[in-house]
Write a protein that holds these residues in place. Structure first.
Motif, short mmCIF file in Angstrom:
data_model
loop_
_atom_site.label_atom_id
_atom_site.label_comp_id
_atom_site.label_asym_id
_atom_site.label_seq_id
_atom_site.Cartn_x
_atom_site.Cartn_y
_atom_site.Cartn_z
N PRO A 296 0.87 -1.17 0.00
CA PRO A 296 0.00 0.00 0.00
C PRO A 296 0.91 1.23 0.00
CG PRO A 296 -0.38 -1.40 1.94
CD PRO A 296 0.85 -1.89 1.28
N ILE A 297 0.40 2.36 -0.41
CA ILE A 297 1.20 3.57 -0.22
C ILE A 297 0.80 4.17 1.12
CG2 ILE A 297 1.82 4.03 -2.61
CD1 ILE A 297 -0.59 5.91 -2.77
N TYR B 93 0.31 6.65 4.38
CA TYR B 93 -0.08 8.02 4.73
C TYR B 93 1.11 8.73 5.38
CZ TYR B 93 -5.08 7.10 3.96
OH TYR B 93 -6.30 6.81 3.42
N HIS C 261 5.62 3.12 11.58
CA HIS C 261 5.75 2.22 12.72
C HIS C 261 5.96 0.79 12.23
CE1 HIS C 261 1.64 0.93 12.09
NE2 HIS C 261 1.12 2.11 12.40
N ASP D 187 1.27 8.10 0.29
CA ASP D 187 -0.05 8.59 -0.07
C ASP D 187 -0.16 9.98 0.56
OD1 ASP D 187 -2.73 8.85 -0.61
OD2 ASP D 187 -3.36 7.03 0.45
N HIS E 243 -2.94 -7.21 11.82
CA HIS E 243 -2.16 -6.11 12.40
C HIS E 243 -1.28 -6.54 13.57
CE1 HIS E 243 -4.66 -2.58 10.65
NE2 HIS E 243 -4.05 -3.30 9.74
N TRP E 244 -0.30 -5.71 13.86
CA TRP E 244 0.51 -5.86 15.06
C TRP E 244 -0.09 -5.02 16.16
CZ3 TRP E 244 4.48 -9.12 16.09
CH2 TRP E 244 5.00 -9.83 14.99
N GLY F 278 -3.03 -4.43 4.25
CA GLY F 278 -3.53 -4.76 5.58
C GLY F 278 -5.04 -4.94 5.53
N TRP G 110 -8.89 8.22 -2.21
CA TRP G 110 -8.72 6.78 -2.45
C TRP G 110 -8.64 6.47 -3.94
CZ3 TRP G 110 -6.87 2.60 -0.35
CH2 TRP G 110 -6.73 2.55 1.03
N HIS H 47 -2.98 -9.06 5.18
CA HIS H 47 -2.40 -9.41 6.49
C HIS H 47 -3.14 -8.70 7.61
CE1 HIS H 47 -0.33 -5.54 7.12
NE2 HIS H 47 -0.06 -5.56 5.83
N ASP I 287 -7.43 -3.67 7.09
CA ASP I 287 -8.27 -2.48 7.20
C ASP I 287 -8.56 -1.83 5.86
OD1 ASP I 287 -5.47 -2.02 7.28
OD2 ASP I 287 -5.80 0.07 7.83
N ILE I 288 -7.77 -2.18 4.84
CA ILE I 288 -8.00 -1.53 3.54
C ILE I 288 -8.45 -2.55 2.49
CG2 ILE I 288 -6.57 0.49 3.99
CD1 ILE I 288 -4.29 -0.81 2.49
N GLY J 158 4.08 -1.72 12.00
CA GLY J 158 3.02 -2.28 11.16
C GLY J 158 3.27 -1.93 9.70
N HIS J 159 3.69 -0.69 9.46
CA HIS J 159 4.01 -0.29 8.09
C HIS J 159 5.18 -1.11 7.54
CE1 HIS J 159 2.33 3.72 9.68
NE2 HIS J 159 1.38 3.13 9.00
N SER K 53 4.05 -4.59 6.47
CA SER K 53 3.42 -4.59 5.13
C SER K 53 4.51 -4.65 4.05
CB SER K 53 2.64 -3.28 4.91
OG SER K 53 1.27 -3.46 5.05
#
Ligand code: MSP
Length: 593
Positions: A50-51, A53, A59, A93, A340-341, A309, A279, A338, A311-312, A61-62, A65
């Motif tokens: 993902p791109i 934000y 962090h 993004d 999340h942490w 992730g 988006w 995937h 959430d998206i 989690g990024h 990914s």
């Protein structure tokens, strides 16, 4: 009876037939063709993260990914080493209300915030050895061209109309929400405030005239696509979740905002009173990086694998495929999802102050150590919890003790004084199990080890295909343990090179262990590239001998010559992976207090 190592098939994969499905629109979409590619073939493959934000620093989690995508991509390159066969994009993004508001809150111009945080992501990914071939920023001119072109295509196909759009909008998640997905929670002043049921982020009521995309028209084509390609979204529960959304209401989607409200974005072509929805802007990045709208992009597009992730998921499994179908293109080939942490059982968040900084983790645990931890412990199906003790324990036991110990046992000058890859003796270890004879020394467990390691590359490849990198690493780790058992069982330190009875068997034990290590080093390259390089270099394996196509495990056992036999080992450059527990004890203590 000679057995052919199972993994040889990897080097001879079929050339995949790719169908672009240009102009499939909503009526002619063939789901059969969409699933017809063979991933392991020598066709092109295009991986994306993902791109990210840029409202806040990266962090773990990024990083996770990006690491998942990196490992998939590196494994693919081991199968198909051609430099032009694989592309891998990541990026930032940078548009939208979320960034506009974050910049205002920080007292910065949006471009300043974007430059700063995008730079942090780029630096993190460089340090973490993310092997992307492109880093896109949505504020780049090439991206604006792509988004505006894409918009024009949708418009010309009659899929955009202007209308009054009204609903809850969540700026943090950059999405509209139906009433059923909104709840009330006490705010700072004690009053009840509307928030998103899923993310807990505040929402506000929005009513404006926007451009609207005819999403509702795509319900049936999307259902056909997902039902006809049950492997498109992995793991399976996420595929089911996407199908479930299609069973629910699928209203048209607002794809622009009033520019007076949202100025930080790409203007709608020929109507700069409106800004394109972030988006739509963001999703098109996957086309921008492969050259869209130039015709070249077509040789990459259908081969796409998005890593995202959970959430998206809706944006990638519903909106994006619908937009693509609308623009006359095929939906993405694969979507790997995937979870999340969390940190010590809690969601990571700035307000809780528990965000784990990935750069300090790379410093503490080394780049390869932390990559190994996240990919070995991260399970896509469910959330995983992070804490420091877990990292130390895992790395000490699997990288320092088991793998490092195995290498040390087979290469230390005490045991291997000549510093060469010793010869394999077929009399000591015949390819037929159960033979008896004066020189036969191999036992049933040794044949089990050879079989396990011979089938490991294929097993690992299957796990990668199913997006189970953690299982691939577990399988490698089990084989490392089995190999240590082999060495322990035959105790080469008790055998004597000077004894004609011992020497051939001593050489064979070391040869087999080194061959196992060569397989582990080769298979670990996607996850721990530097550590694998150190291991393979110590074994004397050259750069051209490290692909899966070159990986003939234990050829002497199968009756073939071994190019490594008699070869000088590479230089000893120190411990493969130093133990962390002693040196990092302060850290664990600091974390507890
Ligand atoms: N900008 C959008 C994506 C647009 S793609 C066309 C976005 N950005 S994000 O920065 O919020 O998230 C980027 C990725 O990081 C997502 O895949 C998200 O799931 C992932 N993660 C965010 N927090 C995470 C964890 N705590 N753990 C694991 N991954 C996490 O969404």
């Amino acid at each position: 009876m000679l057995r052919v190592p199972a993994f040889r098939v990897l080097g001879r994969a079929r050339a995949g037939k790719v169908s672009l499905l240009e102009d499939c629109g909503t009526r002619h979409c063939s789901s059969r063709l969409l699933g017809a590619r063979d991933d392991a073939g020598d066709a092109r493959a295009f991986f994306t993260t993902p791109i990210f934000y840029v409202n806040a620093a990266p962090h773990i989690g990024h990083l996770y990914s990006a690491l998942l995508a990196d490992a998939l991509c590196r494994h693919r390159r081991l199968r198909v080493p051609s430099a032009t066969a694989t592309r891998f994009s990541t990026g930032t993004d940078e548009h939208g209300l979320k960034i506009q508001q974050a910049a205002a809150a920080a007292g910065l111009a949006p471009t300043e915030l974007c430059d700063r945080v995008s730079g942090q992501f780029q630096q993190l990914f460089r340090e973490a050895d993310i092997s992307s071939t492109d880093f896109i920023r949505t504020t780049e001119a090439r991206h604006r061209t792509a988004v505006q072109h894409f918009w024009g295509v949708l418009k010309s196909r009659g899929l955009l109309y202007k209308g009054l759009y009204e609903g809850w909008y969540c700026a943090s998640d950059e999405c509209f929400l139906p009433e059923a997905k909104v709840t009330r929670q006490p705010g700072q002043s004690g009053d009840l405030c509307p928030v998103s049921l899923e993310s807990g982020h505040p929402v506000s009521w929005t009513k404006e005239e926007n451009y609207i995309f005819r999403l509702s028209q795509f319900r049936d084509p999307l259902l056909r696509w997902l039902r006809g390609n049950p492997q498109t979204i992995t793991p399976e529960p996420f595929h089911q979740a996407a199908l479930q959304w299609l069973e629910e209401d699928l209203p048209d989607l607002s794809v622009s905002r009033r520019s007076s409200h949202l100025h930080w974005g790409i203007p709608v072509p020929e109507d700069d009173s409106q800004t394109i929805y972030v988006w739509l802007d963001a999703l098109v990045n996957y086309l921008t990086v492969i050259g869209y709208p130039n015709a070249d992009f077509k040789s990459w597009w259908p081969t796409t694998a998005h890593i995202i992730g959970k959430d998206i998921l809706k944006f990638h499994a519903i909106y994006w495929p619908a937009l693509l179908l609308g623009a006359g293109m095929s939906p993405p080939h694969r979507i790997y999802v995937h979870s999340h942490w969390t940190v010590c059982g809690q969601k990571m968040s700035k307000s809780l102050g528990n965000v784990v900084d990935p750069r300090s983790c790379l410093d503490r645990y080394t780049v390869d150590g932390f990559r190994y931890f996240l990919l070995r412990q991260g399970v896509p199906n469910w959330d995983c919890d992070y804490y420091d003790e877990k990292v130390v324990k895992l790395l000490d036991s699997e990288l320092a003790d088991a793998l490092g110990g195995l290498l040390n046992r087979c290469t230390a000058s005490r045991i291997n004084p000549s510093g060469i890859y010793p010869a394999f003796c077929t009399n000591c270890f015949p390819s037929e199990p159960g033979l008896v004879g004066p020189s036969v020394r191999a036992q049933a467990e040794d044949y089990a080890l050879v079989n396990a390691v011979a089938s490991l590359p294929k097993q690992v490849a299957d796990y990668y295909d199913n997006f189970q990198i953690y299982k691939a690493l577990e399988a490698v780790s089990n084989c490392v343990r089995q190999s240590n058992g082999f060495v322990q069982r035959h105790a080469p330190w008790k055998l004597n090179w000077e004894s004609p009875a011992d020497a051939p068997w001593l050489g064979t034990v070391l040869h087999v262990a080194l061959e196992c290590l060569r397989v582990f080093g080769t298979l670990l390259q996607p996850v721990t590239p530097s550590l694998a390089d150190k291991l393979l270099s110590r074994l004397g394996v050259s750069a051209t001998e490290r692909s899966l196509g070159e990986l003939y495990f234990l050829p002497r056992f199968y009756g073939h010559p071994c190019p490594f036999e008699g070869r000088r080992l590479g230089p000893d450059t120190g411990l493969l992976f130093p133990r962390l527990d002693q040196s990092r004890a302060w850290l664990v203590k600091a974390h507890r207090t």
